[in-house]
Scaffold this active site. Structure first.
Site, mmCIF file in Angstrom:
data_model
loop_
_atom_site.group_PDB
_atom_site.id
_atom_site.type_symbol
_atom_site.label_atom_id
_atom_site.label_comp_id
_atom_site.label_asym_id
_atom_site.label_seq_id
_atom_site.Cartn_x
_atom_site.Cartn_y
_atom_site.Cartn_z
ATOM 1 N N CYS A 85 1.865 -0.001 11.519
ATOM 2 C CA CYS A 85 1.375 -1.477 11.313
ATOM 3 C C CYS A 85 1.848 -2.205 12.393
ATOM 4 C CB CYS A 85 2.439 -1.603 10.094
ATOM 5 S SG CYS A 85 1.505 -2.991 9.360
ATOM 6 N N HIS A 194 2.001 2.934 5.846
ATOM 7 C CA HIS A 194 3.609 2.968 5.886
ATOM 8 C C HIS A 194 4.095 4.367 5.352
ATOM 9 C CE1 HIS A 194 4.678 -1.001 7.338
ATOM 10 N NE2 HIS A 194 3.320 -1.469 6.904
ATOM 11 N N GLU A 196 7.017 5.433 5.997
ATOM 12 C CA GLU A 196 8.352 5.544 5.811
ATOM 13 C C GLU A 196 8.676 4.993 4.371
ATOM 14 O OE1 GLU A 196 6.453 3.390 7.172
ATOM 15 O OE2 GLU A 196 7.370 1.370 7.415
#
EC number: 6.3.5.3
Lengths: 222, 75
Positions: A85, A194, A196
């Site tokens: 991002c 994302h 994560e």
């Protein structure tokens, strides 16, 4: 492997990224934007957020931070670097990756569970996936529209440098539905979604993002 | 300024707002940035070349933006 995660002023997802590194079986090492030091890490993650308040352009100020001088040099030597991002925006501003990310075409912040196809599994960040794997990973951005000139887009597609593509919905106006790309060498990857936030069943849309954090070890063992 | 081929969502938003306020006749809006740099002393060709370099490395992103540098005197 030791994986560094850089915290810039305004980073939001650095702690999640550090946690995901650990869950992926690697040792997480916090790095600071103001240091000229990568602390001996084997790979670096630039996390999401709004570094330097997105002032000037997203990633434009961060690109000149002391730690980025080290990251750019290490990337040139082949060190694996993943930008998520805001990290992707920083990599484009650093010219480690081609193109740029501009405001979403519909002008609204987008936050959704996004279907993606992983198209390049030869990078040290995607080796855990099967080529063509369809996954669901959280996406949240205001300036996630990937743009580049036609020649660059053709080259990215022709050389297999498109790492991930949006499926079903193009959430931000990205050209050719591009969600993530890699450089010619394949060690630097930028990704708008994302992973994560998609590494544990307890939270989020599942664990489809885990592959981005387990791939380093798989690549090292090959 | 964003390059002509680059979508400018902010400009589009302004274009959409103008007719709602009763302003007609505008066919397109592009939104850019303006930086005012004050320099010490004369703006010599060397100073101007330095400002061009600033515009290219930091103030603009040449991948998506064009820029022009203009000298203005103190009011």
């Amino acid at each position: 492997m030791k994986v560094g995660v850089v915290t810039f002023p305004g980073s939001l997802d650095d702690v999640d990224a550090l946690r995901a590194v650990g869950i992926g079986g690697n040792e997480a090492v916090p790095l600071w934007h103001g240091d000229h030091d990568l602390r001996g890490v084997d790979a670096v993650i630039l996390p999401g957020g709004f570094s330097y308040g997105d002032y000037l352009r997203c990633g434009a100020i961060s690109r000149f931070s002391p730690v980025m001088a080290e990251v750019i040099e290490a990337a040139g030597r082949g060190m694996p670097v993943l930008g998520i991002c805001n990290g992707f925006q920083i990599l484009c501003e650093s010219h480690l990756l081609p193109g740029a990310l501009i405001r979403n075409d519909h002008r609204k912040f987008v936050c959704r569970d996004q279907r993606l196809r992983i198209e390049n599994t030869r990078t040290p960040w995607t080796a855990s996936y099967d080529e063509g794997a369809e996954v669901t990973i959280v996406l949240k951005n205001g300036e996630g529209g990937f743009v580049a000139d036609e020649a660059t887009l053709d080259r990215l597609e022709g050389e297999g440098q498109v790492v991930a593509r949006y499926l079903e919905v193009n959430p931000n106006g990205s050209m050719r539905d591009i969600a993530g790309i890699t450089n010619e060498r394949g060690n630097v990857v930028g990704l708008m979604p994302h992973p994560e936030h998609a590494v544990e069943d307890l939270t989020g849309a599942g664990t489809d993002g885990l592959g981005f954090f387990t791939s380093l070890l798989e690549t090292a063992q090959k | 300024m964003p390059k002509p081929e680059i979508l400018d969502p902010q400009g589009k938003a302004v274009l959409g707002a103008l007719p709602r306020l009763g302003f007609g006749g505008v066919t397109d809006v592009r939104q850019g940035k303006r930086f005012e740099l004050e320099v010490a002393g004369e703006v010599t060709p060397e100073v101007l070349a330095e400002v061009e370099k600033m515009a290219e490395t930091l103030l603009s992103n040449p991948v998506i933006e064009n820029y022009t540098v203009r000298v203005e005197q103190d009011a």
